[in-house]
Design a protein around this motif. Structure first.
Motif, mmCIF file in Angstrom:
data_model
loop_
_atom_site.group_PDB
_atom_site.id
_atom_site.type_symbol
_atom_site.label_atom_id
_atom_site.label_comp_id
_atom_site.label_asym_id
_atom_site.label_seq_id
_atom_site.Cartn_x
_atom_site.Cartn_y
_atom_site.Cartn_z
ATOM 1 N N ASP A 190 0.384 -1.268 0.068
ATOM 2 C CA ASP A 190 0.030 0.157 -0.046
ATOM 3 C C ASP A 190 1.192 1.429 0.222
ATOM 4 O OD1 ASP A 190 -2.197 -1.689 0.740
ATOM 5 O OD2 ASP A 190 -2.895 -1.428 2.237
ATOM 6 N N LEU A 191 1.751 1.346 0.927
ATOM 7 C CA LEU A 191 2.681 2.398 0.588
ATOM 8 C C LEU A 191 3.202 2.708 -0.088
ATOM 9 C CD1 LEU A 191 4.185 2.015 4.831
ATOM 10 C CD2 LEU A 191 2.288 3.514 3.863
ATOM 11 N N ASP A 192 3.840 1.538 -1.026
ATOM 12 C CA ASP A 192 4.173 1.763 -2.588
ATOM 13 C C ASP A 192 3.461 2.500 -3.520
ATOM 14 O OD1 ASP A 192 6.904 0.991 -1.394
ATOM 15 O OD2 ASP A 192 6.567 -1.810 -2.447
ATOM 16 N N ALA A 193 2.120 1.948 -3.002
ATOM 17 C CA ALA A 193 1.047 2.324 -4.309
ATOM 18 C C ALA A 193 0.881 4.149 -4.016
ATOM 19 C CB ALA A 193 0.314 1.523 -4.528
ATOM 20 N N LEU A 194 0.899 3.986 -2.871
ATOM 21 C CA LEU A 194 0.985 6.080 -2.600
ATOM 22 C C LEU A 194 2.165 6.519 -3.260
ATOM 23 C CD1 LEU A 194 -0.168 5.533 1.190
ATOM 24 C CD2 LEU A 194 -1.548 6.272 -1.038
ATOM 25 N N VAL A 195 3.517 6.091 -3.027
ATOM 26 C CA VAL A 195 4.661 6.647 -3.927
ATOM 27 C C VAL A 195 4.550 7.183 -5.177
ATOM 28 C CG1 VAL A 195 6.707 6.080 -3.962
ATOM 29 C CG2 VAL A 195 6.132 5.641 -2.263
ATOM 30 N N HIS A 196 3.989 5.557 -6.022
ATOM 31 C CA HIS A 196 3.999 5.498 -7.072
ATOM 32 C C HIS A 196 2.715 6.436 -7.820
ATOM 33 C CE1 HIS A 196 3.404 4.022 -11.373
ATOM 34 N NE2 HIS A 196 2.255 3.543 -10.624
ATOM 35 N N VAL A 197 1.652 6.642 -6.870
ATOM 36 C CA VAL A 197 0.456 7.506 -7.158
ATOM 37 C C VAL A 197 1.012 9.422 -6.757
ATOM 38 C CG1 VAL A 197 -1.918 8.251 -6.154
ATOM 39 C CG2 VAL A 197 -1.565 5.759 -6.783
ATOM 40 N N THR B 108 9.626 9.787 0.052
ATOM 41 C CA THR B 108 7.889 10.530 -0.646
ATOM 42 C C THR B 108 7.747 10.591 0.023
ATOM 43 O OG1 THR B 108 9.334 10.062 -3.037
ATOM 44 C CG2 THR B 108 7.056 10.667 -3.129
ATOM 45 N N LEU B 109 7.274 9.487 0.780
ATOM 46 C CA LEU B 109 6.388 9.976 2.030
ATOM 47 C C LEU B 109 6.331 11.115 3.033
ATOM 48 C CD1 LEU B 109 4.760 6.084 1.500
ATOM 49 C CD2 LEU B 109 3.904 8.386 0.500
ATOM 50 N N VAL B 110 7.672 10.744 3.591
ATOM 51 C CA VAL B 110 7.972 11.167 4.710
ATOM 52 C C VAL B 110 8.172 12.903 4.163
ATOM 53 C CG1 VAL B 110 10.128 11.793 6.218
ATOM 54 C CG2 VAL B 110 9.418 9.365 5.429
ATOM 55 N N ARG B 111 8.471 12.960 2.702
ATOM 56 C CA ARG B 111 8.796 14.846 2.499
ATOM 57 C C ARG B 111 7.083 15.358 2.398
ATOM 58 N NH1 ARG B 111 12.739 12.032 -0.883
ATOM 59 N NH2 ARG B 111 11.384 12.662 -2.148
ATOM 60 N N PHE B 112 5.934 13.896 2.087
ATOM 61 C CA PHE B 112 4.653 14.569 1.751
ATOM 62 C C PHE B 112 3.855 15.213 3.268
ATOM 63 C CE2 PHE B 112 -0.020 13.295 2.341
ATOM 64 C CZ PHE B 112 -0.053 13.950 1.929
#
Length: 90
Positions: free
Chosen positions: A25-32, A76-80
């Motif tokens: 799921d985290l990888d999918a969010l990174v991709h999106v 990517t998610l941490v920066r978000f």
């Protein structure tokens, strides 16, 4: 509670499987998210608010664990999360 998570379905998996699902799921969010600052472009949207709630709960939790490690391994998610915090809670 154990019966409830078993009947819901997630309780039928091992800890390793559950973590693997979360990492997918985290990888999918990174991709999106890609290289955009927000999920729908240059401005935050409802999708960003929803994602922030879930991701901040993982990233900012006061107790460490494998899910937090998985989240923090995805810069990517941490920066978000940090971008949303700076924008709305400076």
């Amino acid at each position: 509670m154990r019966a409830a998570v078993h009947h819901q379905g997630i309780g039928r998996h091992t800890q390793e499987q559950i973590l693997s699902f979360a990492e997918e799921d985290l990888d999918a969010l990174v991709h999106v998210l890609g290289d955009r600052p927000y999920f729908c472009g240059d401005r935050p949207s409802t999708a960003d608010a929803v994602a922030y709630g879930a991701l901040a709960a993982i990233h900012l939790a006061p107790f460490p664990g494998p899910l937090q490690d998985a989240m923090r391994a995805r810069s990517t998610l941490v920066r978000f999360v940090e971008r949303m915090r700076e924008r709305y809670w400076p």
